[in-house]
Motif scaffolding. Structure first.
Motif, PDB file in Angstrom:
ATOM      1  N   GLU A 190       0.812  -1.214   0.000  1.00 47.10           N
ATOM      2  CA  GLU A 190       0.000   0.000   0.000  1.00 47.10           C
ATOM      3  C   GLU A 190       0.847   1.267   0.000  1.00 47.10           C
ATOM      4  OE1 GLU A 190      -2.338  -1.046   3.477  1.00 47.10           O
ATOM      5  OE2 GLU A 190      -4.085  -1.390   2.182  1.00 47.10           O
ATOM      6  N   TYR A 191       2.143   1.136   0.354  1.00 50.12           N
ATOM      7  CA  TYR A 191       3.025   2.304   0.389  1.00 50.12           C
ATOM      8  C   TYR A 191       4.152   2.181  -0.639  1.00 50.12           C
ATOM      9  CZ  TYR A 191       0.349   2.713   4.637  1.00 50.12           C
ATOM     10  OH  TYR A 191      -0.695   2.774   5.521  1.00 50.12           O
ATOM     11  N   ASP A 192       3.854   1.504  -1.742  1.00 47.49           N
ATOM     12  CA  ASP A 192       4.831   1.323  -2.811  1.00 47.49           C
ATOM     13  C   ASP A 192       5.150   2.676  -3.438  1.00 47.49           C
ATOM     14  OD1 ASP A 192       6.208   0.632  -5.190  1.00 47.49           O
ATOM     15  OD2 ASP A 192       5.114  -1.251  -5.358  1.00 47.49           O
ATOM     16  N   PRO A 196       2.925   2.695  -7.837  1.00 45.52           N
ATOM     17  CA  PRO A 196       1.939   3.057  -6.825  1.00 45.52           C
ATOM     18  C   PRO A 196       0.750   2.099  -6.724  1.00 45.52           C
ATOM     19  CG  PRO A 196       1.854   4.578  -8.679  1.00 45.52           C
ATOM     20  CD  PRO A 196       3.069   3.737  -8.872  1.00 45.52           C
ATOM     21  N   PHE A 197       0.224   2.055  -5.520  1.00 44.80           N
ATOM     22  CA  PHE A 197      -0.873   1.144  -5.199  1.00 44.80           C
ATOM     23  C   PHE A 197      -2.108   1.416  -6.053  1.00 44.80           C
ATOM     24  CE2 PHE A 197      -4.476  -0.260  -2.529  1.00 44.80           C
ATOM     25  CZ  PHE A 197      -4.133  -1.584  -2.346  1.00 44.80           C
ATOM     26  N   HIS A 198      -2.391   2.683  -6.332  1.00 44.17           N
ATOM     27  CA  HIS A 198      -3.602   2.998  -7.097  1.00 44.17           C
ATOM     28  C   HIS A 198      -3.535   2.409  -8.510  1.00 44.17           C
ATOM     29  CE1 HIS A 198      -1.859   6.136  -9.705  1.00 44.17           C
ATOM     30  NE2 HIS A 198      -1.188   6.557  -8.653  1.00 44.17           N
ATOM     31  N   ALA A 199      -2.338   2.298  -9.072  1.00 44.68           N
ATOM     32  CA  ALA A 199      -2.197   1.691 -10.393  1.00 44.68           C
ATOM     33  C   ALA A 199      -2.448   0.184 -10.322  1.00 44.68           C
ATOM     34  CB  ALA A 199      -0.812   1.973 -10.963  1.00 44.68           C
ATOM     35  N   ALA A 200      -2.023  -0.439  -9.209  1.00 48.63           N
ATOM     36  CA  ALA A 200      -2.300  -1.864  -9.013  1.00 48.63           C
ATOM     37  C   ALA A 200      -3.805  -2.093  -8.885  1.00 48.63           C
ATOM     38  CB  ALA A 200      -1.589  -2.367  -7.758  1.00 48.63           C
ATOM     39  N   GLU A 201      -4.487  -1.177  -8.240  1.00 54.65           N
ATOM     40  CA  GLU A 201      -5.946  -1.293  -8.117  1.00 54.65           C
ATOM     41  C   GLU A 201      -6.620  -1.209  -9.486  1.00 54.65           C
ATOM     42  OE1 GLU A 201      -7.382   0.368  -3.872  1.00 54.65           O
ATOM     43  OE2 GLU A 201      -6.485   1.907  -5.169  1.00 54.65           O
ATOM     44  N   ARG A 202      -6.079  -0.378 -10.376  1.00 52.68           N
ATOM     45  CA  ARG A 202      -6.629  -0.277 -11.722  1.00 52.68           C
ATOM     46  C   ARG A 202      -6.427  -1.576 -12.495  1.00 52.68           C
ATOM     47  NH1 ARG A 202      -4.047   3.493 -14.922  1.00 52.68           N
ATOM     48  NH2 ARG A 202      -5.822   3.417 -16.340  1.00 52.68           N
TER      49      ARG A 202
END
Length: 244
Positions: A190-192, A196-202
């Motif tokens: 979550e603190y990558d 970034p985490f938001h790109a992994a969520e996408r």
């Protein structure tokens, strides 16, 4: 435990297993290292995963390919890469990951071909169909194996994305539609501060909406493989032994 250096397809590989002498694996697990790492970076994962799930020791063979590109000219004599990154990304000046996710990185087709050649040679050598081969990797290694898993002629046994990210968005979206129910393990800190985490969520959303069976595992940490993530990955791999 046995470790062998060999060449599969276009790439040098490390093979690790603890199978009885003369026994053949019932599952193969191909794990690709990240950008800038040495070729053997992920090899210790084999013993760690087998210690967590002894069933893997009796049935699985781990394969660790070396990326085809050397980064010696960038001051990393042992560093390897699947495809080169733009200098602005390397220098930390370009962090528009939404824009980057829409692009097909230069060099990705060549990396894809190399990994596909490993899968083909591995299948021929072990007599395992693609449906008994798991693909995965860390960071850039997770990107190239995601690309391969979505393009193989047959669906692989599973996909493991460790701190990867979304690239080639439109191509992946189109290809993912043909991979419904493919088992996927996706872990991300979550603190990558690298990917970034938001790109992994996408990426998770794209795969999930396409009908893939994604086990998304966020963890409290940076761009790394966390112990709790490794345990969850071991559970995922053990489930694949039985074809679940």
């Amino acid at each position: 435990m046995r470790r062998v250096s060999t060449r599969l397809g276009e790439l040098d590989c490390q093979l690790v297993d603890a199978l009885p002498e003369g026994a053949s694996p019932t599952l193969a697990i191909v794990l690709c290292h990240g950008f800038g790492a040495p070729a053997t970076d992920l090899v210790p994962l084999a013993s760690e995963l087998m210690a967590l799930k002894p069933q893997l020791a009796g049935q699985a063979r781990f394969v660790f390919p070396a990326a085809p590109l050397s980064l010696a000219e960038l001051g990393m004599p042992s560093g390897r890469a699947w495809f080169h990154l733009p200098m602005e990304v390397l220098m930390g000046k370009q962090r528009d990951w939404t824009q980057y996710s829409r692009e097909v990185p230069e060099g990705l087709p060549a990396a894809r071909r190399a990994v596909m050649s490993v899968v083909s040679a591995l299948s021929a050598a072990t007599k395992l169909p693609y449906g008994r081969i798991i693909l995965g990797g860390f960071s850039q290694g997770g990107m190239v194996t995601t690309d391969v898993a979505l393009r193989l002629e047959e669906r692989p046994a599973g996909l493991c994305i460790l701190s990867g990210t979304l690239i080639a968005q439109e191509e992946w979206k189109a290809r993912a539609a043909g991979r419904k129910e493919l088992p996927v393990f996706q872990g991300h800190g979550e603190y990558d501060d690298i990917l970034p985490f938001h790109a992994a969520e996408r990426l998770y959303k794209l795969l999930k909406e396409a009908g893939l069976s994604v086990d998304f595992f966020p963890f409290d940490g940076p761009h790394t493989i966390a112990p709790e993530e490794l345990r969850a990955l071991a559970d995922f791999l053990e489930a694949r032994l039985e074809g679940r």
